[in-house]
Motif scaffolding. Structure first.
Motif, mmCIF file in Angstrom:
data_model
loop_
_atom_site.group_PDB
_atom_site.id
_atom_site.type_symbol
_atom_site.label_atom_id
_atom_site.label_comp_id
_atom_site.label_asym_id
_atom_site.label_seq_id
_atom_site.Cartn_x
_atom_site.Cartn_y
_atom_site.Cartn_z
ATOM 1 N N GLY A 1 0.800 -1.217 0.000
ATOM 2 C CA GLY A 1 0.000 0.000 0.000
ATOM 3 C C GLY A 1 0.832 1.265 0.000
ATOM 4 N N GLY A 2 2.119 1.115 0.239
ATOM 5 C CA GLY A 2 3.006 2.278 0.293
ATOM 6 C C GLY A 2 3.516 2.687 -1.063
ATOM 7 N N SER A 3 4.441 3.642 -1.044
ATOM 8 C CA SER A 3 4.984 4.218 -2.266
ATOM 9 C C SER A 3 6.507 4.199 -2.231
ATOM 10 N N LEU A 4 7.057 4.181 -3.420
ATOM 11 C CA LEU A 4 8.510 4.205 -3.557
ATOM 12 C C LEU A 4 8.836 4.820 -4.908
ATOM 13 N N GLY A 5 9.926 5.560 -4.960
ATOM 14 C CA GLY A 5 10.333 6.169 -6.216
ATOM 15 C C GLY A 5 11.699 5.688 -6.636
ATOM 16 N N LEU A 6 11.846 5.380 -7.903
ATOM 17 C CA LEU A 6 13.128 4.952 -8.464
ATOM 18 C C LEU A 6 13.629 5.999 -9.447
ATOM 19 N N SER A 7 14.933 6.071 -9.566
ATOM 20 C CA SER A 7 15.558 6.978 -10.527
ATOM 21 C C SER A 7 16.448 6.190 -11.465
ATOM 22 N N CYS A 8 16.590 6.696 -12.664
ATOM 23 C CA CYS A 8 17.485 6.093 -13.652
ATOM 24 C C CYS A 8 18.250 7.237 -14.294
ATOM 25 N N GLU A 9 19.517 7.351 -13.951
ATOM 26 C CA GLU A 9 20.334 8.435 -14.490
ATOM 27 C C GLU A 9 21.093 7.917 -15.701
ATOM 28 N N VAL A 10 20.993 8.659 -16.781
ATOM 29 C CA VAL A 10 21.662 8.306 -18.030
ATOM 30 C C VAL A 10 22.917 9.147 -18.148
ATOM 31 N N SER A 11 24.053 8.497 -18.348
ATOM 32 C CA SER A 11 25.320 9.227 -18.296
ATOM 33 C C SER A 11 25.580 10.077 -19.520
ATOM 34 N N GLU A 12 24.870 9.822 -20.601
ATOM 35 C CA GLU A 12 25.180 10.497 -21.847
ATOM 36 C C GLU A 12 24.721 11.945 -21.840
ATOM 37 N N HIS A 13 25.581 12.837 -22.338
ATOM 38 C CA HIS A 13 25.236 14.245 -22.508
ATOM 39 C C HIS A 13 25.529 14.641 -23.941
ATOM 40 N N PRO A 14 24.687 15.296 -24.724
ATOM 41 C CA PRO A 14 23.338 15.641 -24.258
ATOM 42 C C PRO A 14 22.433 14.408 -24.206
ATOM 43 N N TYR A 15 21.306 14.576 -23.675
ATOM 44 C CA TYR A 15 20.318 13.535 -23.465
ATOM 45 C C TYR A 15 19.743 13.114 -24.816
ATOM 46 N N ALA B 1 16.977 17.966 -17.969
ATOM 47 C CA ALA B 1 18.113 18.771 -17.510
ATOM 48 C C ALA B 1 19.060 17.941 -16.650
ATOM 49 N N LYS B 2 18.506 16.911 -16.009
ATOM 50 C CA LYS B 2 19.317 16.058 -15.140
ATOM 51 C C LYS B 2 19.624 14.720 -15.785
ATOM 52 N N ASN B 3 19.182 14.522 -17.024
ATOM 53 C CA ASN B 3 19.375 13.230 -17.698
ATOM 54 C C ASN B 3 18.863 12.075 -16.839
ATOM 55 N N THR B 4 17.752 12.292 -16.209
ATOM 56 C CA THR B 4 17.249 11.304 -15.260
ATOM 57 C C THR B 4 15.780 11.001 -15.508
ATOM 58 N N LEU B 5 15.456 9.740 -15.441
ATOM 59 C CA LEU B 5 14.080 9.286 -15.540
ATOM 60 C C LEU B 5 13.652 8.753 -14.184
ATOM 61 N N TYR B 6 12.368 8.808 -13.957
ATOM 62 C CA TYR B 6 11.831 8.423 -12.658
ATOM 63 C C TYR B 6 10.675 7.438 -12.837
ATOM 64 N N LEU B 7 10.563 6.566 -11.865
ATOM 65 C CA LEU B 7 9.432 5.651 -11.796
ATOM 66 C C LEU B 7 8.838 5.800 -10.407
ATOM 67 N N GLU B 8 7.683 6.437 -10.348
ATOM 68 C CA GLU B 8 6.987 6.611 -9.083
ATOM 69 C C GLU B 8 6.008 5.462 -8.930
ATOM 70 N N MET B 9 6.109 4.735 -7.823
ATOM 71 C CA MET B 9 5.293 3.547 -7.618
ATOM 72 C C MET B 9 4.403 3.755 -6.399
ATOM 73 N N ASN B 10 3.116 3.683 -6.609
ATOM 74 C CA ASN B 10 2.145 3.867 -5.539
ATOM 75 C C ASN B 10 1.305 2.606 -5.368
ATOM 76 N N SER B 11 0.638 2.525 -4.241
ATOM 77 C CA SER B 11 -0.241 1.382 -3.949
ATOM 78 C C SER B 11 0.478 0.059 -4.206
ATOM 79 N N LEU B 12 1.678 -0.022 -3.685
ATOM 80 C CA LEU B 12 2.502 -1.203 -3.964
ATOM 81 C C LEU B 12 1.907 -2.461 -3.360
ATOM 82 N N LYS B 13 2.084 -3.551 -4.084
ATOM 83 C CA LYS B 13 1.585 -4.861 -3.684
ATOM 84 C C LYS B 13 2.773 -5.806 -3.507
ATOM 85 N N PRO B 14 2.608 -6.860 -2.758
ATOM 86 C CA PRO B 14 3.711 -7.825 -2.619
ATOM 87 C C PRO B 14 4.205 -8.354 -3.963
#
Length: 124
Positions: free
Chosen positions: A14-28, A74-87
């Motif tokens: 039922g909780g939430s967690l956020g993940l990040s994925c940083e891509v090293s390449e510039h420019p994006y 701007a940060k070369n970063t993607l995010y995955l926001e996860m809500n209502s997590l289940k087992p």
């Protein structure tokens, strides 16, 4: 190009967690980026995809309405926001990037030229 995931951890159902994925390449670059997960003993599952050039974000049915993908170019970063997590959401989560012809959650992991090392998510 390196992809580095972060943000994994343990959370109660039922909780939430956020993940990040940083891509090293510039420019994006204009990649297809996929989010995948793999639970122990199970096949790797594609759960979401985004084209960093601005096309639509797609989700697998298993996470639709609960998970949200976003990016900060701007940060070369993607995010995955996860809500209502289940087992059943527990597992190792990966991001992958590449020039993929058809950018969809069911695109094979192996089709992506760059893949992260994974981050663990535990849901109890």
């Amino acid at each position: 190009v390196q992809l580095v995931e972060s943000g994994g951890g343990s959370v109660q159902a039922g909780g939430s967690l956020g993940l990040s994925c940083e891509v090293s390449e510039h420019p994006y670059s204009q990649y297809c980026v996929g989010w995948f997960r793999q639970a122990p003993g199970k096949k790797r599952e594609g759960i979401a995809s985004i084209h960093t050039g601005g096309d639509g974000i797609l989700y697998a049915d298993s996470v639709k309405g609960r998970f949200t993908v976003s990016q900060d170019t701007a940060k070369n970063t993607l995010y995955l926001e996860m809500n209502s997590l289940k087992p059943e959401d527990a597992g190792t989560y990966y991001c992958a990037a590449g020039y993929v012809y058809n950018c969809r959650p069911d695109t094979r992991f192996a089709a992506f030229g760059h893949r992260g090392q994974g981050t663990q998510v535990t849901v109890s």
